[in-house]
Each structure stands twice: as C-alpha cells, then as structure tokens.
Design an enzyme around this catalytic site. Structure first.
Site, short mmCIF file in Angstrom:
data_model
loop_
_atom_site.label_atom_id
_atom_site.label_comp_id
_atom_site.label_asym_id
_atom_site.label_seq_id
_atom_site.Cartn_x
_atom_site.Cartn_y
_atom_site.Cartn_z
CE LYS A 1 -2.39 0.00 3.74
NZ LYS A 1 -2.04 -1.15 4.52
NE ARG B 1 -4.04 -0.32 10.34
CZ ARG B 1 -3.05 0.16 9.60
NH1 ARG B 1 -3.15 1.34 9.05
NH2 ARG B 1 -1.97 -0.56 9.41
NE ARG C 1 7.34 -3.53 5.95
CZ ARG C 1 6.07 -3.11 5.89
NH1 ARG C 1 5.61 -2.58 4.78
NH2 ARG C 1 5.28 -3.22 6.92
NE ARG D 1 6.75 -0.61 9.66
CZ ARG D 1 5.60 -0.50 8.98
NH1 ARG D 1 5.60 0.10 7.81
NH2 ARG D 1 4.48 -0.96 9.48
NE ARG E 1 1.94 -4.25 11.04
CZ ARG E 1 3.04 -4.41 10.32
NH1 ARG E 1 4.06 -5.06 10.83
NH2 ARG E 1 3.11 -3.90 9.12
P1 ADP Z 1 0.98 -1.53 7.73
O1 ADP Z 1 0.04 -1.08 6.66
O2 ADP Z 1 2.27 -2.07 7.22
O3 ADP Z 1 0.33 -2.43 8.74
P2 ADP Z 1 1.09 1.21 8.81
O4 ADP Z 1 2.36 1.91 8.60
O5 ADP Z 1 -0.09 1.64 8.02
O6 ADP Z 1 1.42 -0.33 8.65
O7 ADP Z 1 0.65 1.30 10.37
C1 ADP Z 1 1.53 0.93 11.40
C2 ADP Z 1 0.81 0.94 12.74
O8 ADP Z 1 0.32 2.27 13.02
C3 ADP Z 1 -0.44 0.05 12.83
O9 ADP Z 1 -0.13 -1.30 13.09
C4 ADP Z 1 -1.19 0.75 13.98
O10 ADP Z 1 -0.64 0.44 15.24
C5 ADP Z 1 -0.94 2.22 13.70
N1 ADP Z 1 -1.98 2.80 12.83
C6 ADP Z 1 -1.82 3.27 11.57
N2 ADP Z 1 -2.99 3.71 11.04
C7 ADP Z 1 -3.92 3.49 12.01
C8 ADP Z 1 -5.32 3.70 12.08
N3 ADP Z 1 -6.02 4.21 11.05
N4 ADP Z 1 -5.96 3.34 13.24
C9 ADP Z 1 -5.30 2.82 14.27
N5 ADP Z 1 -3.98 2.58 14.27
C10 ADP Z 1 -3.28 2.91 13.15
#
Ligand code: ADP
Length: 195
Positions: free
Chosen positions: A13, A88, A127, A133, A144
């Site tokens: 994404k 989300r 990754r 990360r 996740r």
């Molecule tokens: P990925 O898509 O690889 O899971 P992101 O970089 O989008 O990772 O998000 C990393 C972390 O940030 C998530 O696992 C969560 O803890 C937090 N996070 C990001 N966006 C949201 C959201 N919309 N609501 C709640 N937590 C979020």
C-alpha cells in the site's frame, strides 16, 4: 478526488500510494507514517502510540480520527487526498464519512489491493531484514494480520453498504505492473498514464 487505498499490512500500500498520489496530484496521507513521525518527535501522541504500534495493535479510533480531520483541512488536501492506512475500522470509516459530509465532500473511490496471507508473510520477512521496522517482528506482524482480518476487512463491507465505488486490484506482481493496474483502474481514460 478522495481515494481510500485499502489492503492488508505488507500489501505494498505505502509504495503504491506514494506513486499513485503523485499521478493523481493529491497528497499521500499515510497514518502509519504520520504516527511514526510523532514517535520520532517524542510528542504526547507519539508516546501514547509507540507501544501500541510496536505490539501490532491499533491506536484508539478517536485519536486517529482527530489526526486525519486536522490533516484533511490542510490546504494541499482541499482538492483531494489518497488515504493510506485509514480508515482501519468501521467506526473510523463512519467518522470519516461524517466529517466529509460536514464539509460537503465524500470518499470517491475505495481501491482494494488483494494479496494472499502466504505472500504477505514472505514479503514482511524480507522487509524486516531490509528496513528493521519495530513492528515487523514475527509476533507483531501476526497480530497486525489478525487485526486486519477482524477489524479492517469489515471496512470493505461497510463501503459496500454505503454504495461507495470499490475497485479491486491484484497486488501481486512487480511494483510497476501493480502501479499500472491501479492507475488504469482509477483513471480508465488514461489520464496520467505516463510517469
Ligand atoms: P501496515 O500497513 O504495514 O500495517 P502502517 O504503517 O499503516 O502499517 O501502520 C503501522 C501501525 O500504526 C499500525 O499497526 C497501527 O498500530 C498504527 N496505525 C496506523 N494507522 C492506524 C489507524 N487508522 N488506526 C489505528 N492505528 C493505526
């Protein structure tokens, strides 16, 4: 144009959002990146988010909704945005609809990237080795993915009930090929077909 880019963790994404946003000429708004920046700054929000993110869980809806509302009011987002990592959960999607409605705006399209769990595991291992990360450990990634299936996947069903346009794209293949599929799906008339 307000586009929600939707897909599981590790689906590419972020990479695709960055490329597609520049073609659409809208800002790429990635909640994960915004939260990581807050963690790096050591802000109150960052301190609250850090342990939650590291465990693979979601930060509370009301917190992230406020972050997005402020960001969507920035001048660069007046004509549109590509949302990556938000909404989300179904309550986040409902809050987004409500805030956009108040401003006379709406989500124009939800673009769903499809990648199988097996492929996701393979990518995330890679990754973890390359980027390191904090939430790419095996345990955090498994969490996740679990959270994605239980809380995030229902967001797509929510958009079906609101009759929002949903475009589904196969996220497996080389990065350029996936970008082309997304661009074609979003801009079938070929606008922005060259990079
Ligand atoms: P990925 O898509 O690889 O899971 P992101 O970089 O989008 O990772 O998000 C990393 C972390 O940030 C998530 O696992 C969560 O803890 C937090 N996070 C990001 N966006 C949201 C959201 N919309 N609501 C709640 N937590 C979020």
């Amino acid at each position: 144009m307000i586009v929600v880019l939707f897909g599981p963790p590790g689906s590419g994404k972020g990479t695709q959002a960055h490329r597609v946003a520049s073609r659409l000429n809208v800002p790429h708004i990635a909640t994960g990146d915004m939260l990581r920046a807050e963690v790096a700054r050591g802000s109150a929000l960052g301190r609250e988010a850090e342990p939650i993110m590291a465990s693979g869980k979601l930060i509370p809806d009301d917190l992230i909704v406020r972050v997005i509302e402020v960001r969507l009011d920035d001048p660069d987002a007046r004509t549109g945005a590509l949302l990556d990592g938000f909404p989300r959960t179904v309550p986040q999607a409902q809050a987004l609809d409500a805030m956009l409605r108040r401003k006379g705006r709406a989500v124009d399209v939800v673009l769903a990237l499809h990648v199988s769990d097996t492929e996701l595991h393979r990518r995330i291992q890679h990754r973890a080795e390359v980027e390191g990360r904090a939430d790419d450990t095996e345990a955090a990634f498994a969490e996740r993915l679990r959270v994605y299936h239980s809380e995030t996947a229902p967001v797509l069903d929510y958009y079906r009930t609101t009759a929002t346009t949903i475009v589904e794209v196969d996220g497996v293949g080389d990065i350029d090929a996936v970008t082309e599929r997304i661009a074609k799906a979003l801009m079938p008339d070929g606008a922005g077909a060259s990079r």
